[in-house]
Enzyme design. Structure first.
Site, PDB file in Angstrom:
ATOM      1  N   CYS A 153       0.758  -1.247  -0.026  1.00  0.00           N
ATOM      2  CA  CYS A 153      -0.040   0.024   0.045  1.00  0.00           C
ATOM      3  C   CYS A 153       0.820   1.376  -0.071  1.00  0.00           C
ATOM      4  CB  CYS A 153      -1.076  -0.115   1.353  1.00  0.00           C
ATOM      5  SG  CYS A 153      -2.339   1.334   1.098  1.00  0.00           S
ATOM      6  N   HIS A 205      -3.735  -5.403   0.961  1.00  0.00           N
ATOM      7  CA  HIS A 205      -3.502  -5.847   2.650  1.00  0.00           C
ATOM      8  C   HIS A 205      -4.196  -7.248   2.765  1.00  0.00           C
ATOM      9  CE1 HIS A 205      -2.593  -1.607   4.021  1.00  0.00           C
ATOM     10  NE2 HIS A 205      -3.592  -1.364   3.273  1.00  0.00           N
TER      11      HIS A 205
END
Length: 489
Positions: free
Chosen positions: A328, A428
């Site tokens: 991310c 994630h």
């Protein structure tokens, strides 16, 4: 409602345990937290964002996570402010003073979310935030007694005896409440006790004489318990075996606004892996794999990373043949530039990134929130699942060699660098996919990998917690607290 004398007193863990106890008895139960401040978050079935702790509590209750379970999430992105997320969607960045003035309007939203859950479930377990005795925050409170009074809810107060001063914490909290708030307290719970509980008898008797409130349970300290953390990183980083006996060394960079560190819990739990979080590169003497996690202020954390000397450390690590993963915000840092023209996270501007991948990222107002599934392209095809929470749009030639193909349209996601040393992805939870996890740690250098089902392990730990709490707080007492006149067994 479970409130606590302090942050990290055991509110989240106790709600998790009670949810599991009730769900195992066949009772329809759901968790709820009106306001959560955390950098660990999850994507719900509706495509919204809530605190990670409520997602873990939902799992304990046998449910999919919903935006109803945490209608307000605050994600700090500076010392003075945070991104405010209402009913799963970001409404902007606010300073603490601005948010405080907004609270009266938000009270109706959190009560509405709670009431909707109450219509769907027999029991709603409400978790407080911080402490109800924070007198500077009492005005416009929507997280503790202010919320309890709004929905007319009974309360238990939990305290962590491992911190010391348990009776001062409990009595002081009670004494700082108004008469109507004191009358809501049905009992105290002493958490994380080590030793002979009879040694507490005189103190418990004194506390009940002073307050009129009974101590309902003394919950023993549970060694090496793993329950996903709401926000702060567990102090026990090496939980299985001695670090020097482990075969793969993983270093996660712990910058100031690092988010979703629960992504790496599976690495921390695996018996062959030493996964350690480092602030200083000087502390990180040796690693097979370095990970740059997510961030709530990517350009700010990138500046911090450079100032600390991590850029040079990472270059040295790659020269010696080490592997690197960016997740991310960490993925965005691996590129050439990060642009924030609309001041999404901090001041508007652009930052030169680490220039390890031929990509660049522009932060946009529209946040990507979705649960995804697909296949890995790392070595051989295997299934992978995860979730995306990011405001960036990433472009560049490096995307032609993706790490994943997602969804029915085989959408390319992530990057594998040409040398095969660096991986980047917005996903994630990618380490939680068992087969991909095996591929990933083999790529990082671990040989003869022991099979490890992290989800099964996580559920087993929730059951272990529930067993201990049920022994300390009998089911019959719990039923009385919940207002059931007779046992539902």
């Amino acid at each position: 409602m479970v409130q606590g004398t302090t942050s990290d007193a055991g509110k989240s863990v106790l709600v998790t345990a009670l949810g599991r106890i009730l769900a195992r008895k066949g009772i329809a139960v759901a968790p709820f937290k009106s306001q959560n401040m955390a950098l660990n978050s999850a994507v719900t079935k509706e495509g919204g964002e809530i605190g990670r702790a409520q997602a873990a509590q939902a799992e304990a209750c046998g449910l999919e996570a919903s935006i109803l379970m945490n209608p307000i999430l605050l994600k700090p992105n500076s010392e003075l402010g945070a991104q405010v997320i209402v009913n799963g969607q970001a409404i902007g960045n606010m300073k603490a003073s601005e948010y405080h003035q907004l609270k009266p309007k938000l009270l109706t939203k959190v009560v509405a979310a709670h009431d909707e859950l109450a219509r769907q479930f027999e029991v709603v377990l409400v978790e407080g935030a911080g402490s109800p005795a924070e007198i500077n925050l009492r005005q416009h409170d929507i997280a503790n007694m202010g919320f309890a009074e709004a929905i007319d809810c009974p309360v238990i107060i939990v305290c962590d005896i491992d911190r010391g001063g348990v009776f001062a914490h409990l009595y002081g909290t009670w004494a700082l409440l108004s008469k109507s708030e004191q009358s809501r307290i049905q009992g105290f719970v002493i958490n994380r006790f080590r030793g002979d509980a009879s040694l507490l008898d005189s103190g418990i008797e004194w506390l009940q004489q002073k307050t009129g409130v009974p101590v309902l349970a003394v919950i023993p300290y549970i060694e090496s318990l793993h329950i996903e953390a709401e926000d702060s990183l567990s102090q026990n980083q090496k939980l299985q075996t001695e670090a020097e006996k482990k075969q793969l060394k993983v270093a996660v960079v712990q910058y100031p606004r690092a988010s979703n560190h629960t992504d790496f819990d599976v690495l921390r739990m695996h018996p062959q892996i030493d996964c350690t979080f480092y602030k200083s590169p000087q502390e990180c003497q040796q690693a097979d794999l370095i990970i740059l996690p997510g961030s709530k202020n990517v350009r700010g954390d990138l500046d911090w990373l450079k100032q600390q000397g991590w850029a040079e450390k990472i270059q040295q690590h790659l020269r010696y043949g080490g592997k690197l993963i960016g997740v991310c915000g960490g993925y965005q840092m691996l590129g050439q530039w990060i642009h924030d023209p609309n001041a999404i996270e901090a001041e508007a501007g652009s930052s030169k990134a680490l220039a390890l991948l031929d990509i660049e990222t522009t932060l946009t107002e529209q946040k990507q929130l979705k649960n995804v599934s697909g296949v890995s392209l790392l070595s051989q095809s295997c299934d992978v699942t995860g979730y995306e929470i990011h405001a960036g749009v990433t472009t560049g030639p490096a995307l032609k060699q993706p790490l994943f193909q997602l969804g029915e349209g085989f959408e390319a996601e992530g990057v594998i660098d040409p040398a095969g040393q660096i991986l980047g992805s917005y996903l994630h939870g990618l380490f939680d996919s068992p087969e991909f996890f095996q591929q990933l740690v083999a790529w990082a250098g671990l040989e003869q990998i022991q099979s490890f089902d992290y989800r099964a392990y996580r559920l087993k730990e929730i059951d272990r917690l529930a067993d201990v709490v049920e022994q300390a707080l009998p089911y019959s007492v719990l039923m009385q607290l919940l207002g059931f006149t007779q046992s539902l067994e």
